[in-house]
Design an enzyme around this catalytic site. Structure first.
Site, PDB file in Angstrom:
ATOM      1  N   CYS A   1       0.386  -1.221   0.193  1.00  0.00           N
ATOM      2  CA  CYS A   1       0.069  -0.349   0.214  1.00  0.00           C
ATOM      3  C   CYS A   1       0.374   1.396   0.386  1.00  0.00           C
ATOM      4  O   CYS A   1       1.519   0.817  -0.322  1.00  0.00           O
ATOM      5  CB  CYS A   1      -1.361  -0.006   0.984  1.00  0.00           C
ATOM      6  SG  CYS A   1      -0.104  -0.080   2.647  1.00  0.00           S
TER       7      CYS A   1
ATOM      8  N   ASN B   1       2.109   1.489   4.661  1.00  0.00           N
ATOM      9  CA  ASN B   1       2.527   0.440   4.854  1.00  0.00           C
ATOM     10  C   ASN B   1       2.031   0.441   6.846  1.00  0.00           C
ATOM     11  O   ASN B   1       2.951  -0.183   7.390  1.00  0.00           O
ATOM     12  CB  ASN B   1       3.740   0.058   5.438  1.00  0.00           C
ATOM     13  CG  ASN B   1       4.037  -0.992   5.401  1.00  0.00           C
ATOM     14  OD1 ASN B   1       5.437  -2.099   5.552  1.00  0.00           O
ATOM     15  ND2 ASN B   1       3.383  -2.868   5.855  1.00  0.00           N
TER      16      ASN B   1
ATOM     17  N   CYS C   1      -1.467   0.938   7.109  1.00  0.00           N
ATOM     18  CA  CYS C   1      -3.193   1.249   7.172  1.00  0.00           C
ATOM     19  C   CYS C   1      -3.229  -0.396   6.268  1.00  0.00           C
ATOM     20  O   CYS C   1      -3.620  -2.069   7.090  1.00  0.00           O
ATOM     21  CB  CYS C   1      -3.798   1.914   6.949  1.00  0.00           C
ATOM     22  SG  CYS C   1      -4.140   3.222   8.015  1.00  0.00           S
ATOM     23  N   ARG C   2      -3.820  -0.894   5.297  1.00  0.00           N
ATOM     24  CA  ARG C   2      -4.167  -1.642   4.746  1.00  0.00           C
ATOM     25  C   ARG C   2      -3.409  -2.324   4.368  1.00  0.00           C
ATOM     26  O   ARG C   2      -4.019  -3.856   4.357  1.00  0.00           O
ATOM     27  CB  ARG C   2      -4.752  -0.525   3.300  1.00  0.00           C
ATOM     28  CG  ARG C   2      -5.823   0.006   2.689  1.00  0.00           C
ATOM     29  CD  ARG C   2      -5.331   0.806   1.512  1.00  0.00           C
ATOM     30  NE  ARG C   2      -4.549   1.480   1.402  1.00  0.00           N
ATOM     31  CZ  ARG C   2      -4.805   2.434   0.777  1.00  0.00           C
ATOM     32  NH1 ARG C   2      -4.881   2.368  -0.512  1.00  0.00           N
ATOM     33  NH2 ARG C   2      -3.063   3.374   0.235  1.00  0.00           N
ATOM     34  N   SER C   3      -2.333  -2.298   3.994  1.00  0.00           N
ATOM     35  CA  SER C   3      -1.196  -3.505   3.550  1.00  0.00           C
ATOM     36  C   SER C   3      -0.804  -4.406   5.076  1.00  0.00           C
ATOM     37  O   SER C   3      -0.893  -5.682   5.086  1.00  0.00           O
ATOM     38  CB  SER C   3       0.098  -3.394   3.165  1.00  0.00           C
ATOM     39  OG  SER C   3       1.020  -2.511   3.324  1.00  0.00           O
TER      40      SER C   3
ATOM     41  N   ASP D   1      -8.015   4.310   0.479  1.00  0.00           N
ATOM     42  CA  ASP D   1      -7.309   4.413   2.109  1.00  0.00           C
ATOM     43  C   ASP D   1      -8.119   5.743   2.663  1.00  0.00           C
ATOM     44  O   ASP D   1      -8.329   6.440   3.074  1.00  0.00           O
ATOM     45  CB  ASP D   1      -6.412   5.927   1.543  1.00  0.00           C
ATOM     46  CG  ASP D   1      -5.584   6.281   2.284  1.00  0.00           C
ATOM     47  OD1 ASP D   1      -5.283   5.833   3.720  1.00  0.00           O
ATOM     48  OD2 ASP D   1      -4.157   7.224   1.623  1.00  0.00           O
TER      49      ASP D   1
HETATM   50  P1  4NP Z   1      -1.970   3.076   4.233  1.00  0.00           P
HETATM   51  O1  4NP Z   1      -2.214   4.286   4.660  1.00  0.00           O
HETATM   52  O2  4NP Z   1      -1.042   3.715   2.174  1.00  0.00           O
HETATM   53  O3  4NP Z   1      -3.208   2.513   4.065  1.00  0.00           O
HETATM   54  O4  4NP Z   1      -0.533   2.910   5.193  1.00  0.00           O
HETATM   55  C1  4NP Z   1      -1.875   5.286   4.695  1.00  0.00           C
HETATM   56  C2  4NP Z   1      -1.036   5.607   6.222  1.00  0.00           C
HETATM   57  C3  4NP Z   1      -0.520   7.407   6.049  1.00  0.00           C
HETATM   58  C4  4NP Z   1      -0.691   7.973   4.664  1.00  0.00           C
HETATM   59  C5  4NP Z   1      -1.485   7.328   4.179  1.00  0.00           C
HETATM   60  C6  4NP Z   1      -1.414   6.574   3.445  1.00  0.00           C
HETATM   61  N1  4NP Z   1      -0.271   9.496   5.066  1.00  0.00           N
HETATM   62  O5  4NP Z   1       0.047  10.578   3.728  1.00  0.00           O
HETATM   63  O6  4NP Z   1       0.822   9.578   5.894  1.00  0.00           O
END
Ligand code: 4NP
Length: 155
Positions: free
Chosen positions: A8, A11, A13-15, A124
């Site tokens: 993702c 790294n 939240c989603r992955s 997201d």
């Molecule tokens: P992820 O979510 O890609 O599912 O881990 C996010 C976590 C942090 C950010 C964006 C998406 N960020 O912009 O900090």
């Protein structure tokens, strides 16, 4: 041994959620000795951090502990070491394709291709509320079933 990498943006939240959900699915299917998994992000902002507390809490409500996971960034050699490199959304996929070495044999795509849903992007949840994290879990659980089928008997 088949190796699967979930990707993702951050790294956190989603992955890591996908890693936790799919590890549980592998354990339940008796496949944990045949399939090895990991997760990473295309970005470097959160390297070394544990999953977002909201992602940890949502996973734990379904009996999945992801607190031990730590964020790392996707690297070119991942495309040589993993058989499947699966992104959470089309932005992730574009970044993955840009990093993929020409001699990689990995199957590079989106996790939700295995979910049988019309939508292929896991939204997201970072800037949203609790409901977003539940939706992420629902979508990933659905894709896990299809991915197990792919790994055990092809499609
Ligand atoms: P992820 O979510 O890609 O599912 O881990 C996010 C976590 C942090 C950010 C964006 C998406 N960020 O912009 O900090």
């Amino acid at each position: 041994m088949t190796r699967v990498l979930f990707v993702c943006l951050g790294n956190i939240c989603r992955s890591p959620t996908a890693e936790g959900v799919f590890q549980q699915a592998l354990d339940r299917a008796g496949l944990s000795k045949r399939v090895e998994i990991d997760s990473c992000g295309v970005g470097s902002w959160h390297v070394g951090k544990a999953p977002d507390p909201r992602a940890q809490a949502a996973a734990l409500r379904r009996g999945i502990d992801i607190s031990h996971l730590r964020a790392r960034q996707l690297k070119a050699s991942d495309f040589l070491e993993f058989d499947y490199v699966l992104g959470m959304d089309s932005d992730n996929l574009a970044a993955m394709q840009a990093l993929k070495p020409a001699d990689s044999q990995a199957k590079v795509g989106l996790l939700l291709e295995y979910a049988g849903l019309a939508n292929t992007d896991v939204p997201d949840p970072y800037y949203g509320g609790e409901a977003g994290f539940e939706q992420v879990l629902d979508m990933i659980e659905q894709a896990s079933t299809g991915l197990i089928a792919e790994l055990t008997c092809g499609r």
